[in-house]
Write a protein that holds these residues in place. Structure first.
Motif, mmCIF file in Angstrom:
data_model
loop_
_atom_site.group_PDB
_atom_site.id
_atom_site.type_symbol
_atom_site.label_atom_id
_atom_site.label_comp_id
_atom_site.label_asym_id
_atom_site.label_seq_id
_atom_site.Cartn_x
_atom_site.Cartn_y
_atom_site.Cartn_z
ATOM 1 N N THR A 120 37.523 -24.289 18.647
ATOM 2 C CA THR A 120 37.090 -25.096 17.589
ATOM 3 C C THR A 120 37.539 -26.411 17.912
ATOM 4 O O THR A 120 38.215 -26.965 18.758
ATOM 5 C CB THR A 120 37.911 -24.625 16.212
ATOM 6 O OG1 THR A 120 39.221 -24.677 16.443
ATOM 7 C CG2 THR A 120 37.686 -23.096 16.091
ATOM 8 N N PHE A 121 36.897 -27.457 16.995
ATOM 9 C CA PHE A 121 37.510 -28.939 17.253
ATOM 10 C C PHE A 121 38.926 -29.052 16.765
ATOM 11 O O PHE A 121 39.510 -29.655 17.570
ATOM 12 C CB PHE A 121 36.559 -29.819 16.252
ATOM 13 C CG PHE A 121 36.799 -31.360 16.482
ATOM 14 C CD1 PHE A 121 36.616 -31.853 17.485
ATOM 15 C CD2 PHE A 121 37.181 -31.829 15.250
ATOM 16 C CE1 PHE A 121 36.884 -33.141 17.560
ATOM 17 C CE2 PHE A 121 37.473 -33.321 15.287
ATOM 18 C CZ PHE A 121 37.336 -33.986 16.597
ATOM 19 N N GLU A 122 39.475 -28.202 15.823
ATOM 20 C CA GLU A 122 40.812 -28.411 15.577
ATOM 21 C C GLU A 122 41.948 -28.010 16.792
ATOM 22 O O GLU A 122 42.658 -28.317 16.974
ATOM 23 C CB GLU A 122 41.089 -27.391 14.390
ATOM 24 C CG GLU A 122 40.454 -28.012 13.100
ATOM 25 C CD GLU A 122 38.987 -27.615 13.006
ATOM 26 O OE1 GLU A 122 38.368 -27.016 13.777
ATOM 27 O OE2 GLU A 122 38.656 -28.347 11.865
ATOM 28 N N GLN A 123 41.203 -26.835 17.466
ATOM 29 C CA GLN A 123 41.939 -26.256 18.675
ATOM 30 C C GLN A 123 42.114 -27.412 19.613
ATOM 31 O O GLN A 123 42.929 -27.521 20.368
ATOM 32 C CB GLN A 123 41.427 -25.024 19.009
ATOM 33 C CG GLN A 123 42.379 -24.417 20.220
ATOM 34 C CD GLN A 123 43.579 -24.126 19.868
ATOM 35 O OE1 GLN A 123 43.800 -23.452 18.589
ATOM 36 N NE2 GLN A 123 44.793 -24.668 20.598
ATOM 37 N N TYR A 124 40.807 -28.071 19.785
ATOM 38 C CA TYR A 124 40.896 -29.258 20.921
ATOM 39 C C TYR A 124 41.894 -30.401 20.424
ATOM 40 O O TYR A 124 42.456 -30.878 21.444
ATOM 41 C CB TYR A 124 39.234 -29.600 20.853
ATOM 42 C CG TYR A 124 39.222 -30.981 21.747
ATOM 43 C CD1 TYR A 124 38.949 -30.540 23.333
ATOM 44 C CD2 TYR A 124 39.345 -32.234 21.479
ATOM 45 C CE1 TYR A 124 38.863 -31.564 24.066
ATOM 46 C CE2 TYR A 124 39.010 -33.168 22.215
ATOM 47 C CZ TYR A 124 39.002 -32.907 23.778
ATOM 48 O OH TYR A 124 38.726 -33.941 24.590
ATOM 49 N N ILE A 125 41.921 -30.542 19.376
ATOM 50 C CA ILE A 125 42.759 -31.384 18.770
ATOM 51 C C ILE A 125 44.203 -31.132 19.141
ATOM 52 O O ILE A 125 45.140 -31.770 19.706
ATOM 53 C CB ILE A 125 42.652 -31.806 17.379
ATOM 54 C CG1 ILE A 125 41.428 -32.466 17.122
ATOM 55 C CG2 ILE A 125 43.833 -32.810 16.811
ATOM 56 C CD1 ILE A 125 40.948 -32.822 15.639
ATOM 57 N N ILE A 126 44.656 -29.951 18.780
ATOM 58 C CA ILE A 126 45.918 -29.349 19.259
ATOM 59 C C ILE A 126 46.191 -29.327 20.694
ATOM 60 O O ILE A 126 47.145 -29.554 20.990
ATOM 61 C CB ILE A 126 45.996 -27.730 18.673
ATOM 62 C CG1 ILE A 126 45.825 -27.905 17.014
ATOM 63 C CG2 ILE A 126 47.250 -27.218 19.084
ATOM 64 C CD1 ILE A 126 45.831 -26.594 16.318
ATOM 65 N N GLN A 162 54.066 -25.080 17.582
ATOM 66 C CA GLN A 162 52.772 -25.293 17.964
ATOM 67 C C GLN A 162 52.692 -25.449 19.714
ATOM 68 O O GLN A 162 51.887 -24.768 20.390
ATOM 69 C CB GLN A 162 51.861 -26.400 17.334
ATOM 70 C CG GLN A 162 50.684 -26.594 17.756
ATOM 71 C CD GLN A 162 49.912 -27.579 16.851
ATOM 72 O OE1 GLN A 162 49.918 -28.748 17.155
ATOM 73 N NE2 GLN A 162 49.261 -27.334 15.915
ATOM 74 N N PHE A 163 53.731 -26.029 20.070
ATOM 75 C CA PHE A 163 53.899 -26.050 21.629
ATOM 76 C C PHE A 163 54.275 -24.945 22.238
ATOM 77 O O PHE A 163 53.348 -24.484 23.302
ATOM 78 C CB PHE A 163 55.022 -27.052 21.876
ATOM 79 C CG PHE A 163 55.333 -27.364 23.414
ATOM 80 C CD1 PHE A 163 54.603 -28.622 23.545
ATOM 81 C CD2 PHE A 163 55.949 -26.636 24.121
ATOM 82 C CE1 PHE A 163 54.857 -29.174 25.138
ATOM 83 C CE2 PHE A 163 56.035 -27.270 25.578
ATOM 84 C CZ PHE A 163 55.579 -28.294 25.893
ATOM 85 N N LYS A 164 54.780 -23.991 21.805
ATOM 86 C CA LYS A 164 54.971 -22.860 22.327
ATOM 87 C C LYS A 164 53.839 -21.677 22.147
ATOM 88 O O LYS A 164 53.768 -21.081 23.065
ATOM 89 C CB LYS A 164 56.394 -21.947 21.620
ATOM 90 C CG LYS A 164 56.728 -20.464 22.174
ATOM 91 C CD LYS A 164 58.086 -20.049 21.994
ATOM 92 C CE LYS A 164 58.107 -18.755 22.530
ATOM 93 N NZ LYS A 164 59.511 -18.629 22.774
ATOM 94 N N LYS A 165 53.194 -21.832 21.075
ATOM 95 C CA LYS A 165 51.911 -21.044 20.930
ATOM 96 C C LYS A 165 50.920 -21.240 21.814
ATOM 97 O O LYS A 165 50.167 -20.639 22.388
ATOM 98 C CB LYS A 165 51.160 -21.506 19.443
ATOM 99 C CG LYS A 165 50.280 -20.494 19.012
ATOM 100 C CD LYS A 165 49.575 -20.732 17.961
ATOM 101 C CE LYS A 165 50.640 -20.266 16.444
ATOM 102 N NZ LYS A 165 49.937 -20.602 15.344
ATOM 103 N N MET A 169 55.933 -21.752 26.172
ATOM 104 C CA MET A 169 57.331 -21.893 26.254
ATOM 105 C C MET A 169 57.580 -23.091 25.197
ATOM 106 O O MET A 169 56.846 -23.809 24.752
ATOM 107 C CB MET A 169 57.756 -22.405 27.615
ATOM 108 C CG MET A 169 56.886 -23.681 28.098
ATOM 109 S SD MET A 169 57.430 -24.152 29.826
ATOM 110 C CE MET A 169 56.196 -23.205 30.830
ATOM 111 N N THR A 170 59.133 -23.168 24.841
ATOM 112 C CA THR A 170 59.285 -24.309 23.942
ATOM 113 C C THR A 170 59.463 -25.638 24.741
ATOM 114 O O THR A 170 59.441 -25.777 25.961
ATOM 115 C CB THR A 170 60.696 -24.018 23.481
ATOM 116 O OG1 THR A 170 61.730 -24.191 24.606
ATOM 117 C CG2 THR A 170 61.058 -22.680 22.899
ATOM 118 N N PRO A 171 59.353 -26.832 24.028
ATOM 119 C CA PRO A 171 59.652 -27.998 24.648
ATOM 120 C C PRO A 171 60.588 -27.974 25.705
ATOM 121 O O PRO A 171 60.538 -28.672 26.774
ATOM 122 C CB PRO A 171 59.700 -29.094 23.437
ATOM 123 C CG PRO A 171 58.986 -28.158 22.461
ATOM 124 C CD PRO A 171 59.394 -26.638 22.492
#
Length: 188
Positions: A120-126, A162-165, A169-171
């Motif tokens: 999805t475009f949203e996933q690309y942005i993420i 969101q980073f972990k997903k 891993m966590t930041p």
């Protein structure tokens, strides 16, 4: 008459420079070069177009001729520009930004993007935002709070989730893994 050509894989200022050098080397006059497109002084003849295509391919780029691919590339370049190279603070939603820039319905653009890119475009942005977060973590000049603010996250917790997903891993874990794999200059 539209003298704009669209180029795939232009994702950074060095790409703009590389394409500009190719155009100069081929004696093709242009008005402007930006991510994903070149505004030419005049239309290319077939010989110029083939020469340009060959040089671009050698450098990892390619001309985009069909309208749907051009739209997708414009969407990608807009996201890259806003996330990686722009410091402007905007409260606009991505749907409004893309619709305003491309003058087309967001549902159509989003659907087109998903059908061709398989995400999805949203996933690309993420994904782009997470790449920028990684870059900023490696630079080690901003706190996680400052990174969250700069990339318009509502909170550090939301950014971390969101980073972990996306990365698994966590930041903080990412930063430790990067630090562990980096060598000081005197060790190289």
């Amino acid at each position: 008459m539209n003298n704009t050509i669209h180029i795939k894989n232009m994702v950074c200022p060095r790409c703009i420079s590389a394409v500009s050098q190719i155009l100069v080397g081929l004696n093709i006059d242009y008005k402007a070069v930006k991510l994903g497109e070149v505004e030419l002084v005049s239309m290319l003849n077939e010989f110029e177009k083939k020469s340009l295509q060959k040089k671009l391919q050698n450098a990892g780029f390619s001309l985009i001729d069909d309208r749907k691919s051009q739209l997708i590339e414009q969407m990608k370049n807009l996201v890259i520009e806003k996330i990686h190279y722009s410091n402007e603070k905007t409260e606009l939603k991505w749907a409004d930004i893309v619709t305003g820039e491309l003058n087309l319905d967001y549902k159509y653009l989003s659907s087109l993007f998903s059908s061709v890119e398989s995400i999805t475009f949203e996933q690309y942005i993420i994904n782009q935002k997470i790449e920028r977060v990684k870059q900023l973590i490696v630079y080690d000049e901003l706190t996680l709070s400052e990174i969250a603010f700069q990339l318009h996250y509502s909170s550090v917790a939301y950014l971390s989730n969101q980073f972990k997903k996306v990365t698994g891993m966590t930041p903080t874990q990412f930063k430790k893994s990067v630090d562990k794999n980096r060598k000081s200059l005197d060790e190289i």
